[in-house]
Design an enzyme around this catalytic site. Structure first.
Site, PDB file in Angstrom:
ATOM      1  N   HIS A  20      -3.991   4.301  -3.192  1.00  0.00           N
ATOM      2  CA  HIS A  20      -4.690   3.581  -3.160  1.00  0.00           C
ATOM      3  C   HIS A  20      -4.913   2.054  -2.847  1.00  0.00           C
ATOM      4  O   HIS A  20      -4.307   1.794  -2.060  1.00  0.00           O
ATOM      5  CB  HIS A  20      -4.823   3.391  -5.174  1.00  0.00           C
ATOM      6  CG  HIS A  20      -2.946   3.047  -5.326  1.00  0.00           C
ATOM      7  ND1 HIS A  20      -3.021   1.279  -5.016  1.00  0.00           N
ATOM      8  CD2 HIS A  20      -1.999   3.209  -5.282  1.00  0.00           C
ATOM      9  CE1 HIS A  20      -2.188   1.270  -5.444  1.00  0.00           C
ATOM     10  NE2 HIS A  20      -1.269   2.130  -6.032  1.00  0.00           N
ATOM     11  N   CYS A  29       3.528   4.397  -5.183  1.00  0.00           N
ATOM     12  CA  CYS A  29       2.599   4.988  -4.932  1.00  0.00           C
ATOM     13  C   CYS A  29       2.042   3.995  -3.903  1.00  0.00           C
ATOM     14  O   CYS A  29       3.127   3.435  -3.315  1.00  0.00           O
ATOM     15  CB  CYS A  29       1.138   4.145  -6.196  1.00  0.00           C
ATOM     16  SG  CYS A  29       1.265   5.196  -7.148  1.00  0.00           S
TER      17      CYS A  29
END
Length: 330
Positions: A203, A219
């Site tokens: 992301h 992440c």
């Protein structure tokens, strides 16, 4: 006659003034362009090519900070710091030339879809055409929060995602709301790529200074402009492979190179401006030997040991290019 000379002189002065104004405008435009984030690196790729890009040079300007320079040239913060030891990252001297670490050796992995090398702090995207590669710097998990290794795939794409803090983060920050809507406070940024691993994504970020650092809970974070490009390029179902290779090696035009990357604890020490604890990478000798193949006798083992000890992530030439007749056979 005097009038004619005066008229000519006047025209000359006006031309000079126009030229001066044009030059000033050009300088402003160039400065503005230089301040913009660079587009993600995209390279043509031959079937046997391992080395992409090239080292760059940049002359520091007044007011430059390393996080800004890193983003401008699409490299990670830690990679830029490691490539320029001894330079004050928060007040670099104007006029000083620094190295931009934009030469990369591809990790040992199939050239399909997305390949992430955690140790290299880079993501590589191989489009289906097979003739090019895009590469992006990334931010990873803090100590103790590691991105999983192995293979998965893209299971979803979401623009302007809402963020639902998972239990692990809520335990650390109980004041967080149940949901953070899209916007400047959302740590996912403007785009999220959902992986087959639950709660793991590729992301964007609302804190681009964290790219190239230990910042997430596992992440993979990209600069805002990089995640937008990747988001638009990939499809649901794209394969994703995550590896952890502390060194990569490959032949370039002028010889065999190796890059040995800082360990995660060393990245943390670089980030907080502490002396880096020595710790040579394991398996570098075997990696270089395999990459050299039949030309292992040409390896400079002193250069290999130096690269393994220093772990700057910079390319180090450890063998010369083979003679033309031998190179053709390689």
């Amino acid at each position: 006659m005097i009038w004619a000379r005066s008229q000519g002189s006047g025209r000359g002065c006006e031309v000079a003034r126009q030229w001066s104004r044009w030059c000033a405008a050009a300088i402003v435009l160039i400065s503005a362009l230089a301040a913009l984030p660079a587009a993600a690196a995209e390279y043509a790729l031959a079937p046997d090519q391992k080395v992409i890009g090239e080292l760059g040079r940049y002359v520091v300007r007044q007011g430059d900070l390393f996080p800004d320079i890193a983003r401008r040239f699409d490299v990670g913060y830690t990679a830029l710091v490691a490539a320029n030891p001894g330079v004050d990252t928060w007040a670099p001297t104007a006029g000083r030339e620094i190295t931009i670490p934009s030469l990369h050796i591809l990790p040992d992995a199939p050239r399909q879809g997305i390949v992430v090398n955690l140790a290299q702090w880079r993501l590589f995207y191989f489009p289906p055409s097979g003739d090019r590669v895009d590469t992006y710097p990334l931010g990873l998990g803090i100590i103790g929060r590691k991105t999983p290794l192995g293979t998965t795939r893209v299971v979803g794409k979401e623009a302007n995602p809402a963020w639902y803090p998972p239990p692990s983060i809520r335990a650390e920050r109980p004041e967080l709301p149940a949901m953070v809507p899209p916007g400047p406070q959302n740590p996912l940024g403007a785009f999220a790529v959902h992986l087959g691993w639950k709660n793991y994504r590729i992301h964007g970020t609302n804190k681009p200074d964290g790219v190239g650092r230990n910042v997430s809970h596992g992440c993979i974070r990209l600069y805002p402009e990089d995640i937008e490009k990747l988001f638009n390029a990939i499809a649901v179902g794209t394969p994703v492979r995550v590896v952890d290779q502390p060194a990569t090696a490959g032949w370039a035009r002028d010889g065999l190179y190796v890059e040995v990357y800082p360990s995660k604890p060393q990245v943390e020490e670089i980030d907080i401006e502490r002396p880096v604890t020595p710790g040579p990478a394991q398996g570098v000798d075997g990696l270089v030997t395999a990459a050299a193949g039949r030309y292992a006798g040409m390896i400079d083992w002193g250069a290999v040991r130096h690269a393994s000890q220093q772990r700057t992530g910079m390319p180090v030439r450890v063998a010369p290019r083979p003679p033309a007749s031998l190179a053709a056979e390689r």
